[in-house]
Design an enzyme around this catalytic site. Structure first.
Site, PDB file in Angstrom:
ATOM      1  N   ASP A   1       0.861  -1.174   0.030  1.00 40.35           N
ATOM      2  CA  ASP A   1      -0.133   0.040  -0.225  1.00 40.35           C
ATOM      3  C   ASP A   1       0.705   1.165  -0.169  1.00 40.35           C
ATOM      4  O   ASP A   1       0.702   2.232  -0.746  1.00 40.35           O
ATOM      5  CB  ASP A   1      -0.787   0.026   1.507  1.00 40.35           C
ATOM      6  CG  ASP A   1      -1.716  -1.242   1.476  1.00 40.35           C
ATOM      7  OD1 ASP A   1      -2.836  -1.633   0.539  1.00 40.35           O
ATOM      8  OD2 ASP A   1      -1.405  -2.036   2.284  1.00 40.35           O
TER       9      ASP A   1
ATOM     10  N   GLU B   1       1.940  -6.360  -5.594  1.00 38.54           N
ATOM     11  CA  GLU B   1       1.653  -5.488  -6.549  1.00 38.54           C
ATOM     12  C   GLU B   1       2.823  -4.650  -6.902  1.00 38.54           C
ATOM     13  O   GLU B   1       3.147  -4.761  -8.145  1.00 38.54           O
ATOM     14  CB  GLU B   1       0.268  -4.665  -6.030  1.00 38.54           C
ATOM     15  CG  GLU B   1       0.050  -3.667  -7.229  1.00 38.54           C
ATOM     16  CD  GLU B   1      -1.587  -3.107  -7.220  1.00 38.54           C
ATOM     17  OE1 GLU B   1      -2.330  -3.670  -6.667  1.00 38.54           O
ATOM     18  OE2 GLU B   1      -1.561  -1.881  -7.635  1.00 38.54           O
TER      19      GLU B   1
HETATM   20  C1  LIG Z   1      11.943  -5.970  -0.104  1.00 40.92           C
HETATM   21  C2  LIG Z   1      12.047  -4.562  -0.257  1.00 40.92           C
HETATM   22  C3  LIG Z   1      10.756  -4.034  -0.999  1.00 40.92           C
HETATM   23  N1  LIG Z   1      10.706  -2.830  -1.103  1.00 40.92           N
HETATM   24  C4  LIG Z   1       9.268  -2.389  -1.554  1.00 40.92           C
HETATM   25  C5  LIG Z   1       8.858  -2.548  -3.034  1.00 40.92           C
HETATM   26  C6  LIG Z   1       7.452  -2.314  -3.036  1.00 40.92           C
HETATM   27  O1  LIG Z   1       7.072  -0.902  -3.350  1.00 40.92           O
HETATM   28  C7  LIG Z   1       7.117  -3.021  -1.466  1.00 40.92           C
HETATM   29  C8  LIG Z   1       6.554  -4.285  -1.509  1.00 40.92           C
HETATM   30  O2  LIG Z   1       5.131  -4.118  -2.033  1.00 40.92           O
HETATM   31  P1  LIG Z   1       4.621  -5.449  -2.859  1.00 40.92           P
HETATM   32  O3  LIG Z   1       5.540  -5.821  -3.786  1.00 40.92           O
HETATM   33  O4  LIG Z   1       3.134  -4.853  -3.391  1.00 40.92           O
HETATM   34  O5  LIG Z   1       4.196  -6.581  -1.647  1.00 40.92           O
HETATM   35  P2  LIG Z   1       3.650  -6.740  -0.450  1.00 40.92           P
HETATM   36  O6  LIG Z   1       3.238  -8.007  -0.054  1.00 40.92           O
HETATM   37  O7  LIG Z   1       4.763  -6.107   0.523  1.00 40.92           O
HETATM   38  O8  LIG Z   1       2.248  -5.797  -0.338  1.00 40.92           O
HETATM   39  C9  LIG Z   1       0.949  -5.744  -0.572  1.00 40.92           C
HETATM   40  O9  LIG Z   1       0.581  -6.598  -1.649  1.00 40.92           O
HETATM   41  C10 LIG Z   1      -0.595  -5.970  -1.946  1.00 40.92           C
HETATM   42  C11 LIG Z   1      -1.134  -6.864  -3.013  1.00 40.92           C
HETATM   43  C12 LIG Z   1      -1.693  -6.186  -0.783  1.00 40.92           C
HETATM   44  O10 LIG Z   1      -2.785  -5.204  -1.043  1.00 40.92           O
HETATM   45  C13 LIG Z   1      -1.190  -5.083   0.315  1.00 40.92           C
HETATM   46  O11 LIG Z   1      -1.925  -4.956   1.370  1.00 40.92           O
HETATM   47  C14 LIG Z   1       0.223  -5.549   0.507  1.00 40.92           C
HETATM   48  O12 LIG Z   1       0.085  -6.831   1.292  1.00 40.92           O
HETATM   49  O13 LIG Z   1       8.211  -2.732  -0.632  1.00 40.92           O
HETATM   50  C15 LIG Z   1      11.717  -1.837  -0.889  1.00 40.92           C
HETATM   51  O14 LIG Z   1      11.826  -0.751  -1.478  1.00 40.92           O
HETATM   52  N2  LIG Z   1      12.682  -2.357  -0.562  1.00 40.92           N
HETATM   53  C16 LIG Z   1      12.883  -3.782  -0.315  1.00 40.92           C
HETATM   54  O15 LIG Z   1      14.147  -4.034   0.281  1.00 40.92           O
END
Ligand SMILES: Cc1cn([C@H]2C[C@H](O)[C@@H](COP(=O)(O)OP(=O)(O)O[C@H]3O[C@@H](C)[C@H](O)[C@@H](O)[C@H]3O)O2)c(=O)[nH]c1=O
Length: 435
Positions: free
Chosen positions: A86, A318
Site C-alpha cells: 500500500d 503488486e
Molecule cells: C524488499 C523490499 C521491498 N521494497 C518495496 C517494493 C514495494 O514497493 C514494496 C512491496 O510491496 P508489494 O510488492 O506490493 O508486496 P507486499 O506483499 O509487501 O504488499 C502488498 O501486496 C498487496 C497486493 C496488498 O494489497 C497489500 O496489502 C500488501 O500486502 O516494498 C523496497 O523498497 N525495498 C526492499 O528491500
C-alpha cells in the site's frame, strides 16, 4: 524541498508478513461492488486519454503542463493494510506526480516503512499523518486520490464538498488482469450520504490493456534500465555472483514452496534473499551449486536496481510484481493469497495475458511453475502442493525462452501510456477541462 521522513516517534516498520485479507470480500471486491450498486453508474465518457508523450522528453508535454496549471495540488490517501505494498504504490505514485510538477501531500496512517523505502527527501512531496487530515486548515487539494478504497476521513470529505469547485475524487484500485477491470475503469459513484454527499467518486483501474489506466512507469525508466550494469551494481554492494552463477532475487510470502522449488532449480545459483520470509524459509543447507546472501531492506530505488540486476526475480503483491515486469527479466509472481480463492483466477488472467504468443513449451512450463509456486493446481485456490517435476525449467533453453518472453512482454507494456499520464488526463477530463 520538503522532507518525507516520518515522525521520530513512529514505530519502525514491522517485519511480520501477512498473506491474506480475511475471508470477507477484499477491498477490491467492495469497491467494485459499490460502483455497481450505485444508481448512476456511467461508463467512461471521454475514453482513455490518448496522450503518450514522455515527460522526460525535451518538448514539454502539453497534457502535463495543462494538468499542473489547472490542478496543481493533489492529496493522496494511503492506509497501510499490511505488508508494504500500500505504502510502496502510494510512494511511487506520489514521487511520479511530484516529478511532473504537481504538489503532492500523502496522508498516511503508518509511514514508518518510508525510513528505508524513501530515506531521502522528494521535491514536491510531503507526508502527513492521516489523523491530521480531519483538522487540516488548508483546503482539500484539486485532485484527491483515495487508494485501494481506503475511505477518506468524514471531516475531510465534508470540506471537499464545501469547496466552491469540488476536487476531482478518484479511487485508485488494485491491479488485476481480469476482464472486469476494463468494464469498471472510469465508472463513477455519485455520493448520496455522509460527509461527501453531492460529490462524485471516480474509479480508476490500473491494468495491462489499452482500456485500463495502465501501469506506474516514471519518465525515463526504460532508458535507466537499459543503462544499468547489473553485475557491477551487485559487485559494489558485495552481492556479486561467482563465475558461472546465475542470480535470483527473492521477495516472497511465507507459504512459498521453497524446498520443492530449490530441488528443481538446476545449475549454479546465488540467491539474494530480501528481508522477511525468504530469509526465514530458505533452508540453511542448500543444494550443491546454490548459495545465498541475506539482504537488508533497501530503498525503493535500489530495490528496482536489484530487480534489473538478476536473472530471475521472485516477487509478490503488486508493486514489486510491476517493477519485475519493467526489469524485463524472467519473473515468478507470488500472488497475494485470499481466503476466498480470488487469487486463483487473478493469477490465471495475468498468465493468459503475459504468456500470449509465447512458445508452447514455455507457456505450459511457466504456467505450471507459477501455479505450483502459488500452491494452485488448476487456477483454483488450494493448499501448497509440491512443484511438479515437469516444472524442471531452470536449465538452459527454457530460461532463455523466458528471457525473450519477459522482454517481449515488457515491450508490449511500454506501448501503453503510463498510469500517471493517464491519471492526469483523466483528472483533467473530470474537472471539465480536457481537450
Ligand atoms: C524488499 C523490499 C521491498 N521494497 C518495496 C517494493 C514495494 O514497493 C514494496 C512491496 O510491496 P508489494 O510488492 O506490493 O508486496 P507486499 O506483499 O509487501 O504488499 C502488498 O501486496 C498487496 C497486493 C496488498 O494489497 C497489500 O496489502 C500488501 O500486502 O516494498 C523496497 O523498497 N525495498 C526492499 O528491500
Amino acid at each position: 524541498m520538503v522532507g518525507i521522513v516520518p515522525p521520530d516517534n513512529h514505530p519502525m516498520a514491522e517485519t511480520q508478513e501477512s498473506t491474506s485479507f480475511s475471508s470477507s470480500p477484499s477491498a477490491l471486491d467492495n469497491a467494485h461492488e459499490t460502483a455497481h450498486e450505485t444508481a448512476a453508474v456511467t461508463p467512461l465518457d471521454n475514453g482513455a486519454p490518448g496522450v503518450l508523450i514522455d515527460a522526460a522528453a525535451p518538448t514539454p508535454d502539453p497534457l502535463r503542463v495543462r494538468a499542473v496549471q489547472t490542478l496543481p495540488r493533489w492529496d493522496l490517501f494511503c492506509r497501510v493494510i499490511d505488508n508494504h505494498g500500500d505504502l510502496g504504490v502510494c510512494l511511487r505514485l506520489g514521487r511520479d506526480l511530484a516529478s511532473r510538477g504537481v504538489q503532492v501531500r500523502m496522508w498516511c496512517d503508518d509511514p514508518s516503512g518510508l525510513r528505508w523505502m524513501q530515506p531521502t527527501p522528494v521535491d514536491g512531496l510531503t507526508v502527513r499523518p492521516w489523523s491530521e487530515a480531519e483538522s487540516d486548515t488548508e483546503p482539500p487539494a484539486d485532485v484527491v486520490i483515495e487508494t485501494f478504497g481506503c475511505e477518506l476521513p468524514e471531516a475531510y470529505l465534508a470540506r471537499m464538498a464545501r469547496r466552491e469547485v469540488p476536487p476531482v475524487w478518484i479511487n485508485l484500485e488494485y491491479l488485476s488482469a481480469e476482464r472486469y477491470v476494463e468494464r469498471s475503469h472510469g465508472l463513477q459513484s455519485p455520493q448520496f450520504s455522509g460527509g461527501g454527499a453531492g460529490l462524485n467518486k471516480w474509479f480508476f483501474y490500473p491494468g495491462f490493456t489499452a482500456h485500463t489506466g495502465g501501469l506506474l512507469r516514471e519518465p525515463g525508466l526504460a532508458e535507466a534500465v537499459a543503462r544499468h550494469d547489473g553485475r557491477s551494481w551487485l559487485g559494489e554492494r558485495g552481492w556479486a555472483p561467482d563465475a558461472g552463477e546465475r542470480v535470483l532475487c527473492a521477495f516472497t510470502y511465507p507459504h512459498a514452496p521453497w524446498d520443492e522449488f530449490l530441488a528443481h532449480l538446476g545449475g549454479a545459483w546465488l540467491l539474494l534473499l530480501c528481508p522477511g520470509s525468504a530469509q526465514q524459509r530458505v533452508p540453511p543447507r542448500l543444494r550443491p551449486g546454490q548459495r545465498c546472501i541475506a539482504l537488508p531492506y533497501v530503498s525503493q530505488t535500489d530495490f528496482d536496481r536489484l530487480l534489473w540486476s538478476c536473472d530471475l526475480n521472485l516477487v509478490r503483491g503488486e508493486d514489486s510484481f510491476v517493477r519485475a515486469q519493467w526489469a524485463g527479466r524472467p519473473m515468478l509472481w507470488q500472488i497475494y493469497f485470499q481466503d476466498d480463492g480470488a487469487h486463483g483466477p487473478k493469477l490465471e488472467a495475468f498468465l493468459d495475458q503475459s504468456l500470449a504468443g509465447a512458445p508452447a513449451a514455455l507457456q505450459s512450463s511457466w504456467r505450471g511453475l507459477s501455479r505450483a509456486w502459488n500452491g494452485l493446481s488448476d487456477g483454483v485456490g488450494g493448499l501448497v502442493e509440491p512443484v511438479p517435476a515437469s516444472a524442471h525449467w531452470a536449465d538452459g533453453a527454457l530460461l532463455d525462452l523466458a528471457v525473450r518472453q519477459a522482454q517481449d512482454w515488457r515491450a508490449k507494456l511500454m506501448e501503453q501510456p503510463d498510469l500517471v499520464t493517464q491519471l492526469m488526463g483523466f483528472a483533467l477530463g473530470k474537472a471539465g477541462v480536457s481537450g
